[in-house]
Enzyme design. Sequence first.
Site, short mmCIF file in Angstrom:
data_model
loop_
_atom_site.label_atom_id
_atom_site.label_comp_id
_atom_site.label_asym_id
_atom_site.label_seq_id
_atom_site.Cartn_x
_atom_site.Cartn_y
_atom_site.Cartn_z
CB SER A 30 -69.71 -3.85 11.46
OG SER A 30 -69.88 -5.03 10.72
N1 SAH Z 1 -66.15 -7.59 9.03
C1 SAH Z 1 -66.44 -6.57 8.04
C2 SAH Z 1 -67.94 -6.37 7.84
C3 SAH Z 1 -68.28 -6.68 6.45
S1 SAH Z 1 -69.97 -6.71 5.95
C4 SAH Z 1 -65.74 -5.26 8.37
O1 SAH Z 1 -65.15 -5.15 9.45
O2 SAH Z 1 -65.74 -4.35 7.54
C5 SAH Z 1 -70.16 -8.44 5.61
C6 SAH Z 1 -69.24 -9.03 4.57
O3 SAH Z 1 -69.55 -10.44 4.51
C7 SAH Z 1 -69.40 -8.52 3.14
O4 SAH Z 1 -68.16 -8.09 2.66
C8 SAH Z 1 -69.93 -9.73 2.37
O5 SAH Z 1 -69.48 -9.79 1.03
C9 SAH Z 1 -69.37 -10.89 3.19
N2 SAH Z 1 -70.08 -12.16 3.05
C10 SAH Z 1 -71.41 -12.39 2.94
N3 SAH Z 1 -71.66 -13.72 2.84
C11 SAH Z 1 -70.45 -14.37 2.90
C12 SAH Z 1 -70.04 -15.73 2.85
N4 SAH Z 1 -70.90 -16.73 2.70
N5 SAH Z 1 -68.71 -15.99 2.95
C13 SAH Z 1 -67.79 -14.99 3.11
N6 SAH Z 1 -68.13 -13.68 3.15
C14 SAH Z 1 -69.44 -13.37 3.05
#
Ligand code: SAH
Length: 219
Positions: free
Chosen positions: A67
Amino acid sequence: MRKYEDSYQHKGLRKKLIDVLREKGITDESVLEAMNNIPRHYFLDSAFDKIAYEDRAFPIGEGQTISQPYTVAYQTQLLQVKRLDKVLEIGTGSVYQATVLAEMGAWVYTIERQKKLYDHQQKSYHFKSRYPNIKFFYGDGFEGLPTYGPFDKVIITAAAPFIPPKLVQQLKTGGQMVIPVGEGDMQRMLRLTKQPDGSATEEAFDMFSFVPMLTGRNK
Ligand code: SAH
């Protein structure tokens, strides 16, 4: 082998990023301090080393992103994190957000549905010994972690099509959830507060753009 170095140049760029976050309206000093302490470039491919402190999102593989710093700061500020809070995070991704929460003294339980990202983090998370207060899980965030709850706080870092009822259930009374909700290109940031009767009140904040929260685990 990747070389990890937090040089004066990185530290200087990071300070500038913190100033940018301040200018954009982030006021919680504990959030700004945590982000100033964490080398964001360690969470990115070394190709992004020099631009890691621009206020923007970057690809982290498997079509996912880390993000934007402003988004991390905004969500963390809304979450009102206190030391020793038990926090559930949905969407581990690069582990940057989880690390910010851990740096603020929270116990972090983070779930990732992409097996490859989960495996990679298990193997190579750089700060394992510094943040034993982060626990990693491979699973579907819509289910939460019923055996580890209830939680003081829940943070969703992917675009939720709706408010997952099981995550509301897993909040303590008085506990809060920060969640971007919407199925289009943009999502509305909401903060829910769990009431004694089990329902949740809702406050609405700004619009953001996240990768989608998907159901089920991905092998
Ligand atoms: N918090 C992260 C942002 C990641 S982007 C950071 O600091 O880098 C969002 C992430 O959510 C992705 O890795 C995606 O695979 C995950 N995601 C999407 N749907 C999900 C679900 N139902 N359960 C767990 N993770 C999920």
